[in-house]
Structures are given as C-alpha cells and as structure tokens.
Design a protein around this motif. Structure first.
Motif, PDB file in Angstrom:
ATOM      1  N   ALA A 129      35.943  40.850  44.959  1.00  0.00           N
ATOM      2  CA  ALA A 129      36.359  40.078  46.058  1.00  0.00           C
ATOM      3  C   ALA A 129      35.729  38.763  46.148  1.00  0.00           C
ATOM      4  O   ALA A 129      34.448  38.769  45.583  1.00  0.00           O
ATOM      5  N   GLY A 130      36.479  37.673  46.518  1.00  0.00           N
ATOM      6  CA  GLY A 130      35.951  36.440  46.544  1.00  0.00           C
ATOM      7  C   GLY A 130      35.083  36.452  48.126  1.00  0.00           C
ATOM      8  O   GLY A 130      35.115  37.212  48.828  1.00  0.00           O
ATOM      9  N   ASP A 131      34.576  35.155  48.030  1.00  0.00           N
ATOM     10  CA  ASP A 131      33.810  34.748  49.407  1.00  0.00           C
ATOM     11  C   ASP A 131      34.755  34.558  50.536  1.00  0.00           C
ATOM     12  O   ASP A 131      34.439  34.611  51.697  1.00  0.00           O
ATOM     13  N   THR A 132      35.853  34.318  50.373  1.00  0.00           N
ATOM     14  CA  THR A 132      37.045  34.034  51.407  1.00  0.00           C
ATOM     15  C   THR A 132      38.051  35.126  51.550  1.00  0.00           C
ATOM     16  O   THR A 132      38.484  35.572  50.418  1.00  0.00           O
ATOM     17  N   PRO A 133      38.637  35.524  52.533  1.00  0.00           N
ATOM     18  CA  PRO A 133      39.669  36.259  52.653  1.00  0.00           C
ATOM     19  C   PRO A 133      41.034  35.890  51.842  1.00  0.00           C
ATOM     20  O   PRO A 133      41.284  34.789  51.882  1.00  0.00           O
ATOM     21  N   GLY A 134      41.425  37.003  51.042  1.00  0.00           N
ATOM     22  CA  GLY A 134      42.701  36.632  50.347  1.00  0.00           C
ATOM     23  C   GLY A 134      42.354  36.097  48.980  1.00  0.00           C
ATOM     24  O   GLY A 134      43.325  35.900  48.035  1.00  0.00           O
ATOM     25  N   THR A 135      41.303  35.858  48.565  1.00  0.00           N
ATOM     26  CA  THR A 135      40.560  35.585  47.084  1.00  0.00           C
ATOM     27  C   THR A 135      39.954  36.768  46.245  1.00  0.00           C
ATOM     28  O   THR A 135      38.993  37.278  46.842  1.00  0.00           O
ATOM     29  N   VAL A 136      40.387  36.531  45.139  1.00  0.00           N
ATOM     30  CA  VAL A 136      39.751  37.450  44.163  1.00  0.00           C
ATOM     31  C   VAL A 136      39.287  36.727  42.862  1.00  0.00           C
ATOM     32  O   VAL A 136      39.652  35.727  42.597  1.00  0.00           O
ATOM     33  N   VAL A 137      38.145  37.232  42.432  1.00  0.00           N
ATOM     34  CA  VAL A 137      37.444  36.513  41.316  1.00  0.00           C
ATOM     35  C   VAL A 137      37.584  37.547  39.900  1.00  0.00           C
ATOM     36  O   VAL A 137      37.141  38.692  40.009  1.00  0.00           O
ATOM     37  N   GLY A 160      48.225  47.061  47.539  1.00  0.00           N
ATOM     38  CA  GLY A 160      47.734  46.916  48.688  1.00  0.00           C
ATOM     39  C   GLY A 160      46.703  45.714  49.196  1.00  0.00           C
ATOM     40  O   GLY A 160      46.558  45.740  50.553  1.00  0.00           O
ATOM     41  N   GLN A 161      46.108  45.020  48.123  1.00  0.00           N
ATOM     42  CA  GLN A 161      45.351  44.125  48.579  1.00  0.00           C
ATOM     43  C   GLN A 161      46.238  42.856  49.142  1.00  0.00           C
ATOM     44  O   GLN A 161      47.059  42.622  48.527  1.00  0.00           O
ATOM     45  N   SER A 162      45.945  41.971  50.101  1.00  0.00           N
ATOM     46  CA  SER A 162      46.552  40.604  50.584  1.00  0.00           C
ATOM     47  C   SER A 162      45.752  39.574  49.606  1.00  0.00           C
ATOM     48  O   SER A 162      44.672  39.157  50.124  1.00  0.00           O
ATOM     49  N   ILE A 163      46.395  39.122  48.603  1.00  0.00           N
ATOM     50  CA  ILE A 163      45.673  38.189  47.694  1.00  0.00           C
ATOM     51  C   ILE A 163      46.535  36.857  47.856  1.00  0.00           C
ATOM     52  O   ILE A 163      47.784  36.899  47.505  1.00  0.00           O
ATOM     53  N   ASP A 164      45.909  35.738  47.925  1.00  0.00           N
ATOM     54  CA  ASP A 164      46.687  34.499  47.843  1.00  0.00           C
ATOM     55  C   ASP A 164      46.152  33.448  46.646  1.00  0.00           C
ATOM     56  O   ASP A 164      46.714  32.625  46.494  1.00  0.00           O
ATOM     57  N   THR A 165      44.859  34.084  46.193  1.00  0.00           N
ATOM     58  CA  THR A 165      44.143  33.001  45.143  1.00  0.00           C
ATOM     59  C   THR A 165      43.594  33.842  44.307  1.00  0.00           C
ATOM     60  O   THR A 165      42.821  34.858  44.549  1.00  0.00           O
ATOM     61  N   VAL A 166      43.791  33.608  42.887  1.00  0.00           N
ATOM     62  CA  VAL A 166      43.111  34.120  41.941  1.00  0.00           C
ATOM     63  C   VAL A 166      42.114  33.337  41.082  1.00  0.00           C
ATOM     64  O   VAL A 166      42.793  32.312  40.663  1.00  0.00           O
ATOM     65  N   LEU A 167      40.841  33.502  41.245  1.00  0.00           N
ATOM     66  CA  LEU A 167      40.013  32.621  40.447  1.00  0.00           C
ATOM     67  C   LEU A 167      39.525  33.330  39.283  1.00  0.00           C
ATOM     68  O   LEU A 167      39.562  34.505  38.979  1.00  0.00           O
ATOM     69  N   VAL A 168      38.811  32.565  38.365  1.00  0.00           N
ATOM     70  CA  VAL A 168      38.052  33.181  37.178  1.00  0.00           C
ATOM     71  C   VAL A 168      36.771  32.653  37.066  1.00  0.00           C
ATOM     72  O   VAL A 168      36.774  31.375  37.008  1.00  0.00           O
ATOM     73  N   LEU A 245      32.057  42.887  45.791  1.00  0.00           N
ATOM     74  CA  LEU A 245      32.774  44.198  45.778  1.00  0.00           C
ATOM     75  C   LEU A 245      33.708  44.422  44.373  1.00  0.00           C
ATOM     76  O   LEU A 245      34.756  43.390  44.382  1.00  0.00           O
ATOM     77  N   VAL A 246      33.662  45.357  43.722  1.00  0.00           N
ATOM     78  CA  VAL A 246      34.646  45.309  42.496  1.00  0.00           C
ATOM     79  C   VAL A 246      35.877  45.956  43.006  1.00  0.00           C
ATOM     80  O   VAL A 246      36.051  47.032  43.737  1.00  0.00           O
ATOM     81  N   LEU A 247      36.988  45.561  42.846  1.00  0.00           N
ATOM     82  CA  LEU A 247      38.356  45.982  43.104  1.00  0.00           C
ATOM     83  C   LEU A 247      39.496  46.490  42.203  1.00  0.00           C
ATOM     84  O   LEU A 247      40.035  47.089  42.433  1.00  0.00           O
ATOM     85  N   ALA A 248      38.978  45.848  40.985  1.00  0.00           N
ATOM     86  CA  ALA A 248      39.704  46.509  39.918  1.00  0.00           C
ATOM     87  C   ALA A 248      38.868  46.226  38.486  1.00  0.00           C
ATOM     88  O   ALA A 248      37.971  45.258  38.567  1.00  0.00           O
ATOM     89  N   THR A 249      39.164  47.021  37.504  1.00  0.00           N
ATOM     90  CA  THR A 249      38.411  46.892  36.280  1.00  0.00           C
ATOM     91  C   THR A 249      39.201  47.486  34.843  1.00  0.00           C
ATOM     92  O   THR A 249      40.079  48.256  35.133  1.00  0.00           O
ATOM     93  N   THR A 250      39.047  46.687  33.773  1.00  0.00           N
ATOM     94  CA  THR A 250      39.599  46.989  32.572  1.00  0.00           C
ATOM     95  C   THR A 250      38.601  47.032  31.648  1.00  0.00           C
ATOM     96  O   THR A 250      37.749  46.046  31.534  1.00  0.00           O
TER      97      THR A 250
END
Length: 421
Positions: A129-137, A160-168, A245-250
């Motif tokens: 989870a990123g620092d702002t809502p809707g952002t994942v890293v 199920g996550q509401s995601i508008d931004t994907v950072l790396v 918070l870890v939301l997904a992993t591979t």
C-alpha cells in the motif's frame, strides 16, 4: 565413485540431443546472437555411471591435444584441461595468462552466487500500500525474470482494491543502471538493458527468450503492465516504507533454475542482476563495478587463486575483463568434485542440444558429451566446461585475436578429442 552422478547425467544429456535433433531445428549461426534455449523433459535415470580406470596413461591424449591447440584458427590461445578423478592437469597452455573471457565470466558470477546464496535462493517481490489512497507500490527486490503469469497473479491478488496509481520502488539497488564501457546500442540489439531490480523477462520486447530488443525503461514497464491489469491510470517511480502493508506478493524461480537460464542463453541482464543480488545480500554496494569486485572477493575467500584476474562486470560484456583459464578450470573442477558448486554443471549448455551450443557440434563426436559455457566478443571466443568419455574432464579454452566462427570450430574439435580419446 564421487563423479558417477555427473557421468550418468551426461549420458542422459545425449538423449536430450537426440530428442532436439529429431525436431528438425535448423538454428542460424550468428557470431554475436545467442539462440533461444530449448527445454526437454529430463530422461529417466536408467544409465549406470562409468567407472574411471585406476591408472591411465595420458601421453597419447596430450599429444593429440597439443596438435589441436596448434591450430592457427585459434589465434592467441590459452587453456587448461584436468582429469576430474585424479585432479591431474593433463594439458595446459599459458594457463595463468589473463585474457579477455567474454561470457565465460558468468562462470565466476554463478559460482559466487552459489557460495553466497545457495542453489535454492528465491526472490520475493511485494506490492504494498502506498502513502496515499488508491496508490500501490511494487517493492522491487531483484527479480528480472518476472513473467506475464506472475503479473496476472499479482493482479488477481489485488482484486477488490481501488487502485488508480501503480508506482515501483527501485531503491534496493544502486542508481547506476548502465556501466561505463557498455554500449547503448546493445540495448536495442538485445544484449543488455538498464539493470533495474524488477523486469519482465529480462526486459525483452516481444518475447521471453533470446537476444530480442530490450526496453530502456524496464522497471517502469512492470508498473505499467500491472497498472493495465488493475485498471490504474498513472504509473511512475516511488518509495515504499518497510512497514507498508503487503497486498500481493510473487516469488521467483530458485537460483539454480535462474542460473541455468542465464548460462544457457548467456543472458547478460540476468548475470548483472544476480551479481547485484549477491551484493545486496552481503550489504555491499550494488553498482556494476562493486558487485564485480565482490564476486572476486567471494571466490578468493573460498581459496581460489585470482592472480591476474580482474573483472569489471558480472556478465562478460566489458572488453576490460581479464580472467585466467586456470581459474575457470579450477571452478569447474570444484563443481565436479564438491557439493556447493555442483549445480553449476547442470546449468551448462549441451553440445548440439540446447542454448548457445545448439547449432554447434553437428558433425562432431562431442555432441551430447560436452557441456560448456560459451563466450563471444569481437575477436574473442571462449569455451569452458566438462567432457565425459571413459573419464570426466574439465577444461577451459579462450581464444583472443581470432575469427569467431573459426575459433569456435577449432575449440569444438579440441573438446571432441577428449570425448573420442
């Protein structure tokens, strides 16, 4: 006998060659292009190990090898051959001469990684989870072989996550992604990509194997690919805290599998990534030069003689690398006689069967019996590996100042001498 396991696997390798040949594959030779690796299911282990003789007279074999080594096609030629069972060096020619090794450098990289990480090492890449809502890293961790299937799986975990931004987040490695001495043209040629700690299939464009053109923005491509899957509009680089918070992993394939792919395809991106993975594990700087120095440090700590050796990258792409054939052969002998480096032997291409040797040895008796790492740069050819005959041999050949195809042919013939003696 301590070497019996490998002799049996080499006999099995011949079955692989026969199977591949049956496909009627005609791979085109290109002096700087490496063909894609072919995978064949491992044969059932029905073969009995060949037992080495108690005594053997190498006099005639040495004479045949000296004749082969005198071939003018080999240019400035250096090398060493050792009998695995006795440890006796049965032929050498300037074995302590530091020469340009090309991709034979990857033998050093693989050995250092096995010593430091172990064959079963894997890499976990988390989406947090990123620092702002809707952002994942995407927290990049060094997996440069991420597949489309892995990305699909990450997207499924994010449902199920509401995601508008994907950072790396690529901060785990040095900001230096391209080493001095490398050529930018080699990105589009398929030999290298900017070395970032997460990529899709080594940054290849349009496929998963071979020297396909590579992307100039590998980490951002991963963010974009995941964003497309989860319906996000924005992508970019960012940072993730360790507490996020870890939301997904591979998870990547294990190190032995990754090394096999690196060696069979002679993949420079994977070699540089594995070198950086080792440095990260040690808590050392992860730029190209530092990770290459660490490779040498690890091997020296393991008791190998690195006199005259100097590598500036882990792939062999640099013309400034210098390695002795004695070191290459020492590493292969250690793999043939000890447990830690033993997986290294299984990563080597099979003559006439797969990887960078698939289109070689067509009319030679070494087909299926020689397993070796190749090396190719301008006026440079290398071949280092093992040959199974009535005995098992390790060898390292390096030719500088020669025509690539001519030198390859001469080295293949010399390795075949070991098989047919």
């Amino acid at each position: 006998m301590k070497n019996g396991w490998w002799i049996a696997s080499s006999v099995g390798a011949l079955a692989v060659v026969v199977g591949v040949a049956g496909l009627g594959i005609n791979a085109q030779i290109n002096s700087l292009n490496h063909p894609p690796a072919y995978t064949v299911a491992a044969p059932t282990e029905i073969f009995q190990p060949v037992q080495a003789q108690a005594e053997v007279d190498f006099t005639q074999l040495r004479a045949a090898l000296e004749t082969a080594a005198d071939d003018p096609r080999l240019g400035r030629f250096v090398g060493q051959i050792r009998d695995v069972d006795t440890g006796e060096i049965i032929w050498s020619q300037n074995p302590d001469a530091p020469v340009r090794p090309a991709s034979a450098t990857k033998i050093l990289t693989a050995a250092a990684a096995l010593y430091e990480l172990g064959w079963d090492d894997t890499i976990a890449t988390d989406v947090v989870a990123g620092d702002t809502p809707g952002t994942v890293v995407i927290r990049a961790a060094g997996d440069v072989t991420m597949s489309q299937e892995q990305l699909d799986d990450l997207a499924e975990q994010l449902e199920g996550q509401s995601i508008d931004t994907v950072l790396v987040d690529t901060s785990i490695w040095s900001a230096e992604t391209f080493a001095p001495g490398w050529e930018r043209i080699d990105i589009d040629a398929g030999y290298i990509a900017p070395v970032e700690p997460v990529m899709i299939e080594g940054g290849r464009i349009g496929g998963s194997y071979g020297d396909l053109p590579r992307t100039h923005t590998p980490a951002l491509d991963v963010a974009k690919a995941l964003a497309d899957r989860v319906g996000a509009d924005d992508t970019g680089k960012g940072t993730a805290t360790s507490e996020a918070l870890v939301l997904a992993t591979t998870e990547s394939e294990n190190l032995e599998t990754r090394l096999r792919r690196m060696m069979e395809e002679s993949d420079n991106v994977m070699a540089e990534a594995i070198g950086r993975e080792v440095a990260q594990h040690r808590g050392e700087p992860t730029d190209t030069a530092s990770s290459a120095r660490l490779t040498m440090d690890i091997l020296e700590q393991q008791g190998f003689d690195l006199t005259g050796v100097n590598i500036v990258d882990n792939s062999g792409l640099s013309f400034d690398n210098l390695i002795t054939p004695r070191l290459l052969d020492d590493l292969l002998h250690a793999a043939a006689t000890g447990d830690t480096l033993r997986p290294l032997l299984n990563t080597l291409p099979i003559a006439g069967g797969n990887g960078t040797l698939i289109d070689r040895y067509e009319d030679l008796g070494g087909a299926g019996w020689v397993r070796a790492k190749t090396g190719t740069l301008t006026a440079t050819s290398a071949l280092a590996g093992t040959v199974t005959s009535d005995r098992v041999y390790t060898f390292a050949f390096v030719s500088n100042g020669s025509n690539i195809l001519d030198a390859r042919a001469a080295m293949d013939e010399m390795a075949t001498v070991l098989r047919e003696f």
